[in-house]
Design a protein around this motif. Structure first.
Motif, PDB file in Angstrom:
ATOM      1  N   GLU A 164     -59.004  24.577   2.937  1.00 23.07           N
ATOM      2  CA  GLU A 164     -58.137  25.685   2.562  1.00 23.07           C
ATOM      3  C   GLU A 164     -57.539  26.305   3.824  1.00 23.07           C
ATOM      4  N   SER A 165     -56.327  26.840   3.722  1.00 21.13           N
ATOM      5  CA  SER A 165     -55.646  27.384   4.903  1.00 21.13           C
ATOM      6  C   SER A 165     -56.414  28.523   5.546  1.00 21.13           C
ATOM      7  N   ASN A 166     -57.151  29.310   4.762  1.00 19.90           N
ATOM      8  CA  ASN A 166     -57.910  30.408   5.368  1.00 19.90           C
ATOM      9  C   ASN A 166     -59.113  29.910   6.165  1.00 19.90           C
ATOM     10  N   ASP A 167     -59.436  28.607   6.088  1.00 17.68           N
ATOM     11  CA  ASP A 167     -60.513  28.028   6.894  1.00 17.68           C
ATOM     12  C   ASP A 167     -60.034  27.584   8.272  1.00 17.68           C
TER      13      ASP A 167
END
Length: 175
Positions: A164-167
């Motif tokens: 996920e992009s927030n990772d």
């Protein structure tokens, strides 16, 4: 598509492979490595290669490349060619030519202060098949175009690992 030219990060000499299917499905490879797919086997949102990892692109299905960018920017009414500034005017053509074994049209555009761009358009599809500028030493060249009646859905799905992009710790594209 073969892309050659100087960029803000150095000289580029890259080969891209694009697959496009109905329903806005995309598969994009750069130098043989997948960099964008319409979805992954774990999610229906597009994925893009960022910092060496395939990352879900939940925000409006766009790749972040300094500004928002999608493969659609290469073709159609909102293409990069169409949005170029300053305004250009035709100085030669259009002339019927053969481009990569397909009928095409070539025309020359000039913009102040006399910068010249040669544009090649595939006759059968209307795709930009070539774009070059002698003054800048840059070029895009569509080397091979194959039209299919239909491609199966699985030709547009990344089935490897995704995150996920927030990772992510940063947002640098690997291309």
């Amino acid at each position: 598509m073969h892309v050659v030219g100087e960029t803000d990060t150095g000289f580029v000499d890259d080969h891209f492979e694009f697959r496009y299917g109905r329903g806005d499905r995309w598969w994009v490879e750069r130098n043989g490595e997948i960099v964008y797919a319409s979805s992954s086997s774990t999610d229906t949102v597009p994925v893009a290669r960022i910092d060496g990892q395939m990352v879900h692109q939940h925000t409006a299905s766009l790749i972040r490349l300094g500004a928002l960018f999608t493969p659609r920017d290469l073709f159609g009414p909102r293409s990069l060619l169409r949005r170029r500034t300053p305004p250009q005017h035709v100085t030669q053509g259009p002339t019927a030519i053969d481009h990569a074994g397909r009928p095409a049209w070539s025309t020359e555009l000039t913009s102040p202060p006399g910068l010249t761009t040669t544009v090649v358009i595939d006759d059968g599809t209307g795709l930009v098949a070539g774009l070059s500028s002698r003054e800048h030493g840059q070029s895009l060249r569509l080397d091979n175009l194959t039209e299919h009646v239909e491609l199966p859905d699985d030709r547009f799905v990344w089935d490897g690992d995704t995150i996920e992009s927030n990772d992510l710790r940063s947002f640098r594209l690997s291309w």
